[in-house]
Scaffold this motif. Structure first.
Motif, PDB file in Angstrom:
ATOM      1  N   ALA A  85      -5.988   2.348   8.897  1.00 13.39           N
ATOM      2  CA  ALA A  85      -6.650   2.047   7.625  1.00 13.39           C
ATOM      3  C   ALA A  85      -5.971   0.842   7.002  1.00 13.39           C
ATOM      4  N   VAL A  86      -6.784   0.017   6.351  1.00  6.88           N
ATOM      5  CA  VAL A  86      -6.264  -1.142   5.626  1.00  6.88           C
ATOM      6  C   VAL A  86      -6.839  -1.095   4.223  1.00  6.88           C
ATOM      7  N   ARG A  87      -5.976  -1.161   3.218  1.00  6.29           N
ATOM      8  CA  ARG A  87      -6.386  -1.120   1.822  1.00  6.29           C
ATOM      9  C   ARG A  87      -5.835  -2.339   1.099  1.00  6.29           C
ATOM     10  N   ASP A  88      -6.641  -2.719   0.052  1.00  4.29           N
ATOM     11  CA  ASP A  88      -6.137  -3.816  -0.767  1.00  4.29           C
ATOM     12  C   ASP A  88      -5.203  -3.286  -1.830  1.00  4.29           C
ATOM     13  N   ALA A  89      -4.742  -4.167  -2.700  1.00  9.51           N
ATOM     14  CA  ALA A  89      -3.769  -3.769  -3.722  1.00  9.51           C
ATOM     15  C   ALA A  89      -4.334  -2.758  -4.690  1.00  9.51           C
ATOM     16  N   ASN A  90      -5.680  -2.734  -4.855  1.00 14.84           N
ATOM     17  CA  ASN A  90      -6.305  -1.782  -5.773  1.00 14.84           C
ATOM     18  C   ASN A  90      -6.605  -0.442  -5.119  1.00 14.84           C
ATOM     19  N   GLY A  91      -6.328  -0.295  -3.860  1.00 10.10           N
ATOM     20  CA  GLY A  91      -6.573   0.947  -3.154  1.00 10.10           C
ATOM     21  C   GLY A  91      -7.932   1.019  -2.504  1.00 10.10           C
ATOM     22  N   THR A  92      -8.687  -0.088  -2.547  1.00 14.45           N
ATOM     23  CA  THR A  92     -10.010  -0.102  -1.931  1.00 14.45           C
ATOM     24  C   THR A  92      -9.850  -0.158  -0.417  1.00 14.45           C
ATOM     25  N   VAL A 138       1.087  15.135  11.041  1.00 12.79           N
ATOM     26  CA  VAL A 138       0.704  13.739  11.178  1.00 12.79           C
ATOM     27  C   VAL A 138       1.988  12.914  11.140  1.00 12.79           C
ATOM     28  N   ARG A 139       2.080  11.924  12.030  1.00 12.24           N
ATOM     29  CA  ARG A 139       3.198  10.983  12.020  1.00 12.24           C
ATOM     30  C   ARG A 139       2.627   9.574  11.910  1.00 12.24           C
ATOM     31  N   GLY A 140       3.296   8.758  11.140  1.00 15.41           N
ATOM     32  CA  GLY A 140       2.820   7.391  10.984  1.00 15.41           C
ATOM     33  C   GLY A 140       3.667   6.618  10.015  1.00 15.41           C
ATOM     34  N   LEU A 141       3.151   5.432   9.635  1.00 14.04           N
ATOM     35  CA  LEU A 141       3.884   4.580   8.702  1.00 14.04           C
ATOM     36  C   LEU A 141       2.900   3.747   7.907  1.00 14.04           C
ATOM     37  N   ALA A 142       3.395   3.220   6.796  1.00 15.08           N
ATOM     38  CA  ALA A 142       2.623   2.317   5.937  1.00 15.08           C
ATOM     39  C   ALA A 142       3.412   1.022   5.798  1.00 15.08           C
ATOM     40  N   ALA A 143       2.752  -0.099   6.067  1.00 13.01           N
ATOM     41  CA  ALA A 143       3.414  -1.412   5.991  1.00 13.01           C
ATOM     42  C   ALA A 143       2.531  -2.383   5.215  1.00 13.01           C
ATOM     43  N   GLU A 144       3.130  -3.232   4.421  1.00 10.48           N
ATOM     44  CA  GLU A 144       2.405  -4.230   3.645  1.00 10.48           C
ATOM     45  C   GLU A 144       2.327  -5.541   4.430  1.00 10.48           C
ATOM     46  N   ALA A 145       1.195  -6.221   4.228  1.00  7.16           N
ATOM     47  CA  ALA A 145       0.980  -7.521   4.861  1.00  7.16           C
ATOM     48  C   ALA A 145       0.413  -8.505   3.820  1.00  7.16           C
ATOM     49  N   SER A 146       0.682  -9.783   3.970  1.00  4.80           N
ATOM     50  CA  SER A 146       0.223 -10.814   3.029  1.00  4.80           C
ATOM     51  C   SER A 146      -0.895 -11.642   3.678  1.00  4.80           C
ATOM     52  N   SER A 151      -2.948 -12.590  -1.529  1.00  2.08           N
ATOM     53  CA  SER A 151      -3.141 -11.176  -1.838  1.00  2.08           C
ATOM     54  C   SER A 151      -2.432 -10.309  -0.791  1.00  2.08           C
ATOM     55  N   ALA A 152      -2.171  -9.058  -1.192  1.00  5.59           N
ATOM     56  CA  ALA A 152      -1.450  -8.119  -0.313  1.00  5.59           C
ATOM     57  C   ALA A 152      -2.355  -6.961   0.063  1.00  5.59           C
ATOM     58  N   VAL A 153      -2.195  -6.489   1.263  1.00  9.44           N
ATOM     59  CA  VAL A 153      -2.911  -5.306   1.754  1.00  9.44           C
ATOM     60  C   VAL A 153      -1.891  -4.333   2.357  1.00  9.44           C
TER      61      VAL A 153
END
Length: 471
Positions: A85-92, A138-146, A151-153
């Motif tokens: 999943a990929v979300r924007d800064a607003n959670g969309t 569930v195993r996983g991770l969350a990482a930010e990208a520019s 803008s950040a996702v």
């Protein structure tokens, strides 16, 4: 009440050991497999997250993320358990993959965790474990990208661990089955092996059951016995030898005692029958009574000697050890026998010196018995010598008399109970009549002192020697 079966006990012990080994090995294998599977899944998650962030950094805006969704989701294709999943800064939600079956519920627990910063390297330490619907792992991770527009996702890579749980559960069940089956097999094989191994013990018990008072000569065969039982069988055979010897000595001792007691009793009965055959004078009755008194004294001495030997063989027999002057004690015994020696026409001489640690009463009794025996067997006008001399490890007490020579074969038996080297002379008039127990008492006294007694005889003299350990 019968005790537990040794066969069953050992079989249960082997079975318990087997199940413990299975449990240990199974646990090691189970956790090793779990770690390997988890490591492999974590590698896939980290690799997918790295590639996805690299591709995302090349996009200009959120619209490009939607446009190139297929390119991004290709990083998790081929593994139905992986979700993205990929979300924007607003959670969309900009894109998602593998959304069927509750992808959102898989993603949400990971989004709430600590995220990897855009400039930080994605490693295994960023992976967390969470739970989704029905408490499934569930195993996983969350990482930010520019993105290029600044803008950040947030990129979330998750893996459903349900299939891994099922795999490990099946593996664990197989380990349980193998362990239980191995325990049963170990119990059955151990029972049979132990039962067969204990066959020599059952044979030993059967042989032992054949040993009775009438069959003390029976011995247990050790030719085909295991080495572990050979020592036990040898010890049992040695015990039977000692018991047989003890029974034989007891039988001989009883027979000798009955024979020796029969003589004075026969003398008493005979003299009384003769005295009662016709009327006699007072002097004749007095002579009969004196003869009877002598026989009674002989019986009394014999009973006293037997009681002493019985008490001396008891483990709790008490001795009162003291350090004695050997010459003084020998002179005391010589003075006591002075009258008897004069009547026998012999002279007693004391020589030597030394200190001896002994029970005074027992020491005097041993020397007195030897001196009484010497007086009975020493011709008139001869000499008896009591001497004390220090040897290397003992103090030697010697009673020597110039009597008749004793045959070497008899020297080994003179200390046996009721044994007489010259039966024809045991009623000699010099000194009190022998009971046949005097020398046996001497040997017993020396054993109580930790010493020994033996005899020597040649043409010149006969010598009885007592060796007392040095103080």
């Amino acid at each position: 009440m019968a005790g537990r079966s040794l066969t069953t006990t050992l079989a249960l012990a082997f079975a318990g050991t087997t199940i413990a080994v299975f449990a240990l090995v199974g646990s090691v294998l189970y956790f090793a497999l779990e770690k390997q599977v988890t490591q492999q899944d974590d590698d896939e998650i980290v690799l997918a997250a790295r590639h996805t962030r690299r591709l995302t950094n090349e996009l200009r805006s959120a619209d490009d993320v939607r446009t190139h969704a297929d390119r991004l989701t290709s990083q998790v294709l081929g593994n139905a358990a992986l979700s993205m999943a990929v979300r924007d800064a607003n959670g969309t939600m900009l894109l998602s993959h593998n959304a069927e079956g509750g992808t959102t519920s898989m993603i949400e627990p990971l989004v709430a965790t600590q995220r990897v910063a855009p400039s930080a390297r994605i490693t295994h330490t960023a992976i967390v474990e969470a739970q989704r619907d029905a408490r499934l792992p569930v195993r996983g991770l969350a990482a930010e990208a520019s993105l290029a527009d600044g803008s950040a996702v947030t990129i979330v890579i998750a893996r459903d661990m349900t299939d891994r749980w099922i795999l490990l559960d099946h593996y664990r069940d197989r380990l349980y089955g193998a362990g239980f089956g191995g325990m049963l097999l170990a119990f059955l094989m151990s029972w049979m092996l132990v039962h067969e191994s204990l066959r020599p013990l059952r044979q030993l018990a059967a042989h032992a059951a054949q040993v009775t008072v009438d069959r003390l000569h029976a011995r247990m065969n050790i030719d085909n016995a295991p080495r572990e039982l050979a020592v036990v069988i040898a010890s049992l055979n040695a015990m039977l030898d000692r018991l047989a010897g003890g029974f034989q000595r007891m039988s001989q001792y009883t027979a000798d005692l009955a024979h020796d007691m029969r003589t004075p009793l026969a003398n008493l009965r005979g003299s009384n029958e003769v005295a009662l055959a016709r009327p006699r004078s007072a002097e004749e009755y007095q002579a009969v009574l004196e003869s009877n008194l002598e026989e009674c004294e002989r019986l009394s001495r014999m009973i006293e000697s037997v009681l002493f030997l019985a008490r001396a063989e008891h483990p709790q027999f008490v001795t009162h050890m003291k350090t004695l002057d050997a010459r003084e004690e020998l002179q005391r015994v010589a003075d006591y026998f002075e009258g008897i020696a004069d009547d026998a026409g012999v002279q007693v001489r004391v020589t030597g010196s030394g200190a001896v640690r002994a029970d005074p009463e027992l020491f005097r009794r041993a020397v007195s018995n030897l001196l009484a025996n010497a007086i009975r067997h020493t011709p008139r006008e001869r000499e008896i010598e009591l001497s004390a001399a220090a040897a290397a490890t003992a103090l030697r007490i010697t009673v020597a008399n110039q009597g008749s020579h004793i045959d070497p074969s008899a020297l080994e038996r003179v200390f046996d109970r009721f044994y007489r080297a010259d039966p024809a002379r045991h009623n000699a008039p010099a000194g009190p009549a022998s009971t046949g127990l005097g020398l046996a008492i001497v040997r017993t006294i020396m054993e109580l002192h930790g010493g020994n007694a033996y005899a020597e005889s040649d043409a010149a003299s006969t010598r009885f020697i007592l060796n007392f350990p040095k103080t």
